[in-house]
Write a protein that holds these residues in place. Structure first.
Motif, short mmCIF file in Angstrom:
data_model
loop_
_atom_site.label_atom_id
_atom_site.label_comp_id
_atom_site.label_asym_id
_atom_site.label_seq_id
_atom_site.Cartn_x
_atom_site.Cartn_y
_atom_site.Cartn_z
N LYS A 332 7.07 10.63 -5.41
CA LYS A 332 5.69 10.77 -4.90
C LYS A 332 4.59 10.36 -5.60
N LYS A 333 4.69 10.48 -6.79
CA LYS A 333 3.47 9.63 -7.75
C LYS A 333 3.53 8.29 -7.54
N LEU A 334 4.73 7.74 -7.38
CA LEU A 334 4.70 6.12 -7.54
C LEU A 334 4.27 5.56 -6.06
N ALA A 335 4.78 6.31 -5.08
CA ALA A 335 4.25 6.13 -3.65
C ALA A 335 2.80 6.16 -3.46
N GLN A 336 2.18 7.21 -4.06
CA GLN A 336 0.77 7.38 -4.00
C GLN A 336 -0.07 6.27 -4.70
N TRP A 337 0.48 5.98 -5.90
CA TRP A 337 0.16 4.79 -6.61
C TRP A 337 0.14 3.63 -5.64
N THR A 338 1.12 3.16 -5.14
CA THR A 338 1.40 1.96 -4.42
C THR A 338 0.40 1.88 -3.16
N LYS A 339 0.40 3.21 -2.58
CA LYS A 339 -0.56 3.09 -1.27
C LYS A 339 -2.16 2.99 -1.65
N LYS A 340 -2.50 3.42 -2.90
CA LYS A 340 -3.93 3.35 -3.30
C LYS A 340 -4.30 2.10 -3.52
N ARG A 341 -3.24 1.02 -4.22
CA ARG A 341 -3.38 -0.32 -4.25
C ARG A 341 -3.57 -0.98 -2.76
N LEU A 342 -2.62 -0.70 -1.95
CA LEU A 342 -2.69 -1.23 -0.86
C LEU A 342 -4.28 -1.11 0.09
N GLU A 343 -4.79 0.13 -0.26
CA GLU A 343 -5.97 0.79 0.48
C GLU A 343 -7.03 -0.10 -0.05
N ARG A 344 -6.83 -0.40 -1.60
CA ARG A 344 -7.97 -0.98 -1.93
C ARG A 344 -8.00 -2.70 -2.10
N GLY A 371 5.17 -6.13 3.67
CA GLY A 371 4.99 -7.51 2.91
C GLY A 371 5.35 -7.31 1.43
N ILE A 372 5.56 -6.09 0.88
CA ILE A 372 6.25 -5.88 -0.46
C ILE A 372 7.47 -6.80 -0.67
N VAL A 373 7.77 -7.79 -1.65
CA VAL A 373 8.91 -8.15 -1.94
C VAL A 373 9.46 -7.97 -3.40
N VAL A 394 1.15 -11.80 0.03
CA VAL A 394 1.82 -10.49 0.11
C VAL A 394 1.27 -9.52 -0.70
N PRO A 395 1.02 -8.52 -0.48
CA PRO A 395 0.46 -7.54 -1.27
C PRO A 395 0.97 -6.99 -2.92
N GLY A 396 2.12 -7.26 -2.90
CA GLY A 396 2.61 -6.81 -4.26
C GLY A 396 3.91 -7.39 -4.43
#
Length: 477
Positions: A332-344, A371-373, A394-396
């Motif tokens: 969960k914490k890693l998914a939240q961190w990734t989504k935060k980067r995408l939102e910003r 798009g994450i590779v 790509v985003p990340g």
């Protein structure tokens, strides 16, 4: 255009006109006689006229003791570890031969193989080079650049110890230009292909009329005589007494620090007495000891060129992350961190300890954003994928430690999954942290170590970053 011999050389090489393409390719190199990049009939003519020195690929030394094993030495990579030589029935010569396993990935070196090195005329090196760089130095950069240049002029070895993002590449520009104008041949070597790919276009831009070659695995064919060579340290197996100056960038990186033959290759590639310069943000104890013992020149830059402190990693527990990812779930914490980067809209790297874990996790990340590779050392598209992130296509990127150094992405944010894993040494974690905040427009950023228990290496990396910030700014956090 044919290369005409001088009168003093005419008797020695009578009856043949040197083709520049052959001469330029072989100067400073050692190459297998069995696999030349030119027609065999033509090569044999040059050999017959003494344009090449011939050396056996494997030297065999017999001990006077009847109980001792034979001692083998590979004359390409200088490996002399008896356990890395294999005896076999050679189909080519019909005898029992020996080959070197250490450099087998660059073509088999067999005891019945000859190595060729250029023995013909060389010609004059170009001294008319253009230096097209309009940047400015900080006081610390200027001092380090001048100290490096002074050492090279004195034929003295030198260490440039500068934090990640200090502008180490720019520090090299004046010294390289000075050496090129003196008619020197310069090599910039690095253990990582990705660093070669990063440096090559930068030096091409700064030295637009200099022939520069980049050597790495599967590099495209390049023509002309390269007065500046940018190569992986593995490629230096193919050079001998070739360079007036050798600079090793990222001198602490794997596998260079753990492979004695790669270190030998650097010293083998330089001409006798030529200086070697090491450049790194995280010099090993062995490097620092050698510098002190042998009285090398030394430059230290504890501050980035833009004057901001190094981002300090934060530790975040990610309990049982491996079990979850192997089942196709992102914690969960890693998914939240990734989504935060995408939102910003922030580009990001997520580092993994193993290819297997990364590949298991990749589909789950692509559910978050298609798009994450992912990228790893054996990925044939790794160059293109890094370029896609740089161009914001790509985003990340999910990555292994291959991108821990030598890659600069504006405003990149970084997470390390499994930071407690043995693959993440303190120096690797310092380098990974150094990807963040390199751009003057984005001097801050996030570096987070996700872990299943804090390791001593994690603590050491964070403490080293804090120490450097204290030394540069008096900053504690």
């Amino acid at each position: 255009m044919k290369y005409i011999l001088k009168n003093s050389q005419a008797k020695r090489y009578k009856g043949i006109i040197v083709e520049p393409e052959i001469r330029d390719f072989f100067i400073g190199k050692i190459w297998s006689r069995e696999n030349p990049p030119f027609p065999r009939t033509k090569m044999e003519q040059y050999i017959k006229k003494n344009f090449f020195k011939i050396t056996p690929a494997i030297s065999i030394k017999h001990s006077s003791s009847i109980f001792a094993n034979k001692k083998y030495v590979c004359n390409r990579c200088h490996n002399d570890n008896r356990h890395e030589f294999v005896e076999f029935d050679c189909a080519r010569c019909g005898k029992i031969c020996v080959y070197c396993r250490h450099c087998i990935n660059m073509g088999r070196m067999c005891s019945c193989t000859d190595l060729l090195s250029w023995n013909g005329p060389v010609g004059k090196l170009n001294r008319r080079h253009i230096f097209d760089w309009s940047g400015t130095f900080t006081e610390l950069q200027r001092q380090a650049s001048e100290e490096l240049l002074e050492s090279l002029n004195r034929q003295r070895n030198h260490l440039v110890h500068a934090v990640c993002g200090a502008g180490k590449t720019e520090i090299l520009f004046p010294a390289v230009f000075h050496c090129l104008r003196k008619g020197c041949r310069v090599c910039i070597a690095t253990p990582r292909t990705d660093v070669v790919l990063e440096l090559f276009p930068r030096f091409q831009k700064v030295f637009p009329n200099t022939i520069i070659h980049a050597y790495y695995g599967d590099a495209p064919k390049q023509t002309g005589f390269a007065q500046l060579v940018i190569a992986t340290t593995h490629q230096l197996y193919r050079f001998e007494k070739a360079f007036d100056v050798v600079i090793v960038d990222e001198a602490d990186a794997f596998p260079y620090t753990f492979d004695l033959s790669l270190q030998k290759a650097v010293w083998k590639a330089r001409k006798e007495g030529a200086p070697v310069a090491l450049v790194t943000a995280t010099p090993s104890v062995g490097i620092l000891s050698k510098v002190k013992k042998e009285n090398w020149g030394y430059s230290f830059i504890p501050k980035r060129y833009h004057g901001h402190p190094l981002p300090v990693p934060r530790f975040e527990p990610l309990w049982f992350y491996e079990r979850q990812m192997m089942k196709g779930r992102i914690p969960k914490k890693l998914a939240q961190w990734t989504k935060k980067r995408l939102e910003r809209g922030e580009p990001f790297f997520i580092f993994f300890p193993t290819i297997q874990l990364m590949q298991k996790a990749a589909p789950s990340f692509q559910h978050i954003h298609p798009g994450i590779v992912s990228v790893h050392a054996n990925d044939p598209e790794r160059k293109e994928k890094v370029m896609q992130l740089r161009k914001e296509e790509v985003p990340g990127l999910l990555t292994t430690t291959i991108l821990e150094r030598g890659v600069t992405i504006k405003n990149v944010q970084v997470a390390v999954v499994g930071a407690e894993s043995k693959i993440f040494t303190s120096s690797a974690l310092v380098q990974i942290s150094g990807r963040v905040g390199r751009n003057a427009g984005f001097p801050d950023g996030e570096i987070v170590f996700f872990h299943h228990g804090i390791s001593a290496e994690m603590d050491a990396a964070r403490n080293e970053i804090l120490r450097l910030n204290r030394e540069a700014f008096g900053v504690t956090e």
